[in-house]
Design a protein around this motif. Sequence first.
Motif, PDB file in Angstrom:
ATOM      1  N   ASP A  46       0.847  -1.178   0.221  1.00 23.27           N
ATOM      2  CA  ASP A  46      -0.004   0.003  -0.048  1.00 23.27           C
ATOM      3  C   ASP A  46       0.613   1.652   0.445  1.00 23.27           C
ATOM      4  OD1 ASP A  46      -1.995  -1.075   0.006  1.00 23.27           O
ATOM      5  OD2 ASP A  46      -2.298  -1.588   2.273  1.00 23.27           O
ATOM      6  N   ALA A  47       1.947   1.052   0.768  1.00 21.22           N
ATOM      7  CA  ALA A  47       2.972   2.425   0.452  1.00 21.22           C
ATOM      8  C   ALA A  47       4.352   2.014   0.455  1.00 21.22           C
ATOM      9  CB  ALA A  47       3.426   3.106   1.981  1.00 21.22           C
ATOM     10  N   PRO A  48       5.299   2.658  -0.001  1.00 21.58           N
ATOM     11  CA  PRO A  48       6.787   2.402  -0.616  1.00 21.58           C
ATOM     12  C   PRO A  48       7.388   1.210   0.432  1.00 21.58           C
ATOM     13  CG  PRO A  48       6.216   4.697  -1.393  1.00 21.58           C
ATOM     14  CD  PRO A  48       5.018   4.016  -0.678  1.00 21.58           C
ATOM     15  N   LEU A  49       8.031   0.573   0.082  1.00 21.40           N
ATOM     16  CA  LEU A  49       9.032  -0.169   1.370  1.00 21.40           C
ATOM     17  C   LEU A  49       9.856   0.677   1.983  1.00 21.40           C
ATOM     18  CD1 LEU A  49       9.406  -3.329  -0.746  1.00 21.40           C
ATOM     19  CD2 LEU A  49       7.809  -2.779   1.136  1.00 21.40           C
ATOM     20  N   LEU A  50      10.636   1.996   1.756  1.00 19.95           N
ATOM     21  CA  LEU A  50      11.511   2.946   2.084  1.00 19.95           C
ATOM     22  C   LEU A  50      11.012   3.950   1.078  1.00 19.95           C
ATOM     23  CD1 LEU A  50      15.274   1.267   2.725  1.00 19.95           C
ATOM     24  CD2 LEU A  50      12.814   1.364   4.053  1.00 19.95           C
TER      25      LEU A  50
END
Length: 116
Positions: A46-50
Amino acid sequence: MGRLTTHVLDTAHGCPGAGILIELYALDPQRARLARLTTNADGRTDAPLLADAELRCGRYELVFQAGAYFAARGLALAEPAFVDEVVLRFGISDVHAHYHVPLLVSPYSYSTYRGS
């Protein structure tokens, strides 16, 4: 600033790899888990990993629980599974870049590349 993303495609069924557990580790200076996530219906997180200040130069490892995913889909797999945990090690050298690490996986093979 840059970011790290991933995407899993189930090549055995021709669909996104939804519900796959992924762990992200930093390898420098020692192996340390940074995140534990599950892919959404599109095979992505759902969001970037980093992202931004979290993204640093260094070596990283992604671990995809592919064997558990295929078992949960009801595939009759040999024990132990031929493809179980898919471990991808890679380096980040530019904190301003987008690093996309797709995984194409089946019960008997996988491939990856640096995506865009």
